[in-house]
Design an enzyme around this catalytic site. Structure first.
Site, short mmCIF file in Angstrom:
data_model
loop_
_atom_site.label_atom_id
_atom_site.label_comp_id
_atom_site.label_asym_id
_atom_site.label_seq_id
_atom_site.Cartn_x
_atom_site.Cartn_y
_atom_site.Cartn_z
N LYS A 159 1.79 -2.99 6.85
CA LYS A 159 2.29 -3.08 5.47
C LYS A 159 3.80 -2.84 5.43
O LYS A 159 4.54 -3.52 4.70
CB LYS A 159 1.55 -2.10 4.56
CG LYS A 159 0.10 -2.46 4.33
CD LYS A 159 -0.07 -3.85 3.71
CE LYS A 159 -1.51 -4.20 3.42
NZ LYS A 159 -1.69 -5.56 2.90
N SER A 179 0.83 -1.20 0.00
CA SER A 179 0.00 0.00 0.00
C SER A 179 0.86 1.25 0.00
O SER A 179 1.98 1.26 0.54
CB SER A 179 -0.89 -0.02 1.25
OG SER A 179 -1.49 1.24 1.47
N TYR A 211 -2.53 -0.04 10.50
CA TYR A 211 -2.65 -0.67 9.19
C TYR A 211 -1.41 -0.39 8.35
O TYR A 211 -0.80 -1.31 7.79
CB TYR A 211 -3.90 -0.17 8.46
CG TYR A 211 -3.88 -0.49 6.99
CD1 TYR A 211 -4.06 -1.80 6.55
CD2 TYR A 211 -3.65 0.50 6.03
CE1 TYR A 211 -4.01 -2.11 5.19
CE2 TYR A 211 -3.61 0.19 4.68
CZ TYR A 211 -3.79 -1.10 4.27
OH TYR A 211 -3.73 -1.41 2.94
#
Length: 338
Positions: free
Chosen positions: A154, A125, A150
């Protein structure tokens, strides 16, 4: 050739399965149905004329992952989507994200490193860049401190893959994508979040359908063209096709490094208000919205430099923002009319 797609019944995963099957790959899906339904399998079959193999499996269950690979020992490529992906939710429930996104990846890699050679594509991402200092963002931009759990999963996931690839037969591509939206042109597949949508476009389409009272716009005091956050919105089918090209690159041994990184976006940033205006234009619907306070974990601006993906992968985003929004609206109307 057999390819495993984890999270293959999710939004991006299901569209990628369709593209893989169109290229003749035999696909096996792992999904725990935490944010999808078995109806997605029917949509894939309607488009492809073929149902992929499916295993209802939670990758956090280490013994189940081991069992899977003892059964499917002939897998040559893996595309790993399975993860929780909402920035706001990750701020509210960080342990869920660390457990789900990292333990699943680790258990998967533990089995893959037993293979002599395997191709691995990671669903990464643009959040790994944090708030990048320069726009558009290039792959060699510094990795900033993550704005959310989050984003941190990643970043850590990329580091884990790079470390494991150095000492194993795993060759990997990390696809850092920006904001996927839209739906398949057949209306058999699209974004269908369970519960309240965490992403902008499904919240827009649900509001336009009257399922939500109004859209919340998180902040209008950012340093952008109109004060709202700017993102790079890419049609999900364009994104799915990037995965197929990345897999072909690995399987044909064209990669120049054990781990390669590509941005996948359109190269154009659009503000939240610009997206709302574009949706109103293509749908003919007036969208009720309200400016509210900023949401923790949101960055100001992110849009991609896609030169590397264009030149090395031979990939380019073809669909416009208007096309993506119209496809999302067509999908929303179709699923609500059933």
């Amino acid at each position: 050739m057999k390819v495993l797609v984890t999270g293959g019944l999710g939004f991006i995963g299901s569209h990628t399965v369709v593209e893989l099957q169109a290229q003749g790959y035999e696909v096996v899906i792992i999904d725990n149905l935490s944010n999808s339904t078995l109806d997605v399998l029917n949509g894939i079959e309607k488009i492809s004329g073929k149902a992929p193999l499916f295993e209802n499996l939670d990758l956090r269950n280490k013994s189940e992952v081991q069992r899977f690979f003892s059964q499917y020992s002939d897998i040559e490529g893996v595309i790993h989507f399975a993860a929780s992906k909402a920035v706001g939710e990750s701020v509210e429930n960080p342990l869920l994200y660390y457990e789900n996104n990292l333990s699943a990846l680790i258990y998967l890699l533990q089995e893959l490193q037993k293979k002599t050679e395997v191709s691995f594509i990671f669903s990464s991402s643009c959040t790994v860049y944090g708030q990048a200092e320069k726009m558009p963002i290039m792959e060699d931009a510094p990795i900033q401190e993550a704005f959310s759990p989050y984003g941190n999963t990643k970043q850590i996931g990329e580091e884990i893959i790079s470390d494991v690839a150095k000492v194993s037969g795993i060759n990997a591509v990390l696809l850092r994508y920006f904001n996927p939206i839209g739906a398949h042109e057949t209306n058999f597949l699209g974004e269908l979040p369970i519960g309240v949508p965490q992403n902008l476009v499904p919240f827009i389409t649900q509001t336009a359908m009257g399922l939500r009272q109004k859209l919340a716009v998180f902040g209008d005091d950012y340093d952008t063209i109109d004060g709202t956050c700017v993102r790079d919105y890419i049609h999900v089918v364009d994104l799915a096709q990037a995965h197929v090209l990345a897999l072909k690159r690995l399987l044909s041994k064209q990669q120049t490094e054990k781990v390669e990184v590509f941005n996948v976006g359109t190269g154009k940033g659009s503000s939240v208000l610009e997206v709302i205006q574009a949706f109103e234009r293509v749908s003919g619907k007036q969208l009720p919205y309200q400016i509210v306070g900023r949401r923790e974990g949101d960055i100001t601006t992110a849009y991609a430099n896609t030169d590397k993906a264009n030149d090395v992968l031979g990939w380019k985003a073809l669909k416009t923002l208007d096309e993506a929004l119209l496809s999302a609206w067509n999908w929303e109307q179709k699923i609500r009319s059933v």
